[in-house]
Design an enzyme around this catalytic site. Structure first.
Site, PDB file in Angstrom:
ATOM      1  CB  SER A 107      -0.881   0.030   1.284  1.00  0.00           C
ATOM      2  OG  SER A 107      -2.076   0.948   1.067  1.00  0.00           O
ATOM      3  CG  ASP A 227      -7.748  -1.838  -3.621  1.00  0.00           C
ATOM      4  OD1 ASP A 227      -8.044  -1.144  -2.575  1.00  0.00           O
ATOM      5  OD2 ASP A 227      -6.681  -1.695  -3.315  1.00  0.00           O
ATOM      6  CG  HIS A 283      -5.843  -2.244  -0.143  1.00  0.00           C
ATOM      7  ND1 HIS A 283      -5.127  -1.914  -1.382  1.00  0.00           N
ATOM      8  CD2 HIS A 283      -5.123  -1.610   0.960  1.00  0.00           C
ATOM      9  CE1 HIS A 283      -4.265  -1.206  -1.145  1.00  0.00           C
ATOM     10  NE2 HIS A 283      -4.038  -1.049   0.223  1.00  0.00           N
TER      11      HIS A 283
END
Ligand SMILES: *[C@@H]1O[C@H](CO)[C@@H](O)[C@H](O)[C@H]1NC(C)=O
Ligand SMILES: *[C@@H]1O[C@H](CO)[C@@H](O)[C@H](O)[C@H]1NC(C)=O
Ligand SMILES: *[C@@H]1O[C@H](CO)[C@@H](O)[C@H](O)[C@H]1NC(C)=O
Ligand SMILES: *[C@@H]1O[C@H](CO)[C@@H](O)[C@H](O)[C@H]1NC(C)=O
Length: 304
Positions: A107, A227, A283
């Protein structure tokens, strides 16, 4: 045999031993927001997985600050530029990384490792792998707060209410530092303290960023097809909203960053060094098997 000959052969054997001894390249991990270097269910698990599959490897998981609590807090509230400076010093001081390393960003850790590469890169990154990174930033936050800690959630909301490009907010709220307001592009260019800078988006380009970025061996960009955390998720592949729109998406190849080659992304891509992977899931949702097959075996299993 003459003494000096014996000595010479010992030296030669010693040298050939050194040469034949191949060291597996270390791996550095940089966690995402709300996470830390060492939680056993996140980076701790990744470290173990890599160590279990690559015997003798050195894995360093980034800790920003000097405790787990500080690390998590800093992932929300410490100026990103200061975080990068801290890692430039930490990586350089770490003797196990002297000959370079592969890096895996999770991330927001993705664009932070890229910033390390562009600004410092000493020791250098060989392969840079980013999982769900926000390379073009974000324009929007998910409805759900990413922290379990209500105090942190409230602090994030209060700061956002002040205005994302207020200088106090730019200095203290990490997601604000990679906020790209595509409807107010000029304000973004003027006030973004981090993402506009590392993307060389302003008229004055930093040639060091380009030089360091094109020194990567491979850049691997992983996008999570479902996501809901990264808005827009195309940012994981260097795509983003078209300037002036918060709906239309430009692919990586359609952005000015790519076309005008602000950081060397086009150069790397045209040389076959950019690999785009995608996987179904939200995610950072992937299995150990997926990671071993698609990331570890092809990109972390190499020697110095
Ligand atoms: C370097 O690697 C060795 C062997 O894995 C380890 O014992 C040592 O703690 C490492 N040093 C640092 C700074 O992590
Ligand atoms: C470009 O980036 C390098 C590395 O961060 C920095 O030392 C240098 O001052 C920057 N140059 C300009 C013109 O901002
Ligand atoms: C929540 O975060 C605040 C600010 O960092 C901290 O003071 C507090 O101890 C945290 N609470 C819990 C339960 O971790
Ligand atoms: C995830 O995204 C892919 C690609 O867009 C799509 O084919 C798939 O149906 C989606 N899966 C879920 C569970 O929504």
């Amino acid at each position: 045999m003459d003494k000096s000959l014996i000595l010479l052969s010992i030296v030669l054997i010693f040298i050939s031993n050194i040469e034949s001894q191949e060291t597996i390249r270390p791996t550095v991990l940089w966690h995402g927001i709300g996470d830390t270097c060492c939680y056993p269910f996140s980076m701790g698990r990744m470290k173990k997985l890599i160590e279990a599959n690559l015997e003798g490897i050195y894995v360093y998981s980034v800790e920003v600050g000097d405790s787990i609590a500080a690390d998590e807090f800093n992932s929300y509230f410490m100026n990103v530029n200061d975080q990068i400076d801290q890692m430039c010093a930490k990586f350089k001081a770490n003797g196990n990384l002297t000959n370079g390393f592969n890096a895996v960003g999770f991330s927001q850790g993705s664009q932070f490792l890229r910033a390390y590469n562009e600004r410092c890169n000493d020791p250098p990154i060989y392969n840079l792998i980013t999982l769900g990174g926000q390379h073009q930033g974000v324009y929007g936050l998910p409805d759900t707060c990413l922290s379990m800690n209500g105090t942190i959630c409230q602090m994030v909301r209060d700061l956002l209410d002040l205005g994302v490009y207020e200088s106090f907010v730019q200095d203290h709220l990490v997601p604000a530092e990679y906020w790209q307001d595509s409807l107010n592009y000029d304000e973004y260019l003027e006030k973004s303290v981090f993402i506009a800078d590392i993307n060389n988006a302003r008229s004055q380009k930093n040639s060091t960023y380009y030089k360091n970025f094109i020194s990567l061996n491979k850049l691997v960009l992983v996008k999570f097809n479902n996501d809901t955390i990264v808005i827009p998720r195309e940012s994981e592949w260097f795509g983003f909203y078209t300037p002036g729109s918060d709906k239309d998406i430009q692919t990586m190849e359609e952005t000015d960053l790519y076309i005008e080659d602000w950081i060397g992304l086009r150069y790397l891509d045209e040389n076959g060094q950019v690999i785009k992977l995608s996987t179904d899931g939200n995610h950072l949702q992937f299995t150990d098997d997926w990671f071993v097959q698609n990331i570890l075996t092809p990109y972390l299993n190499n020697t110095i």
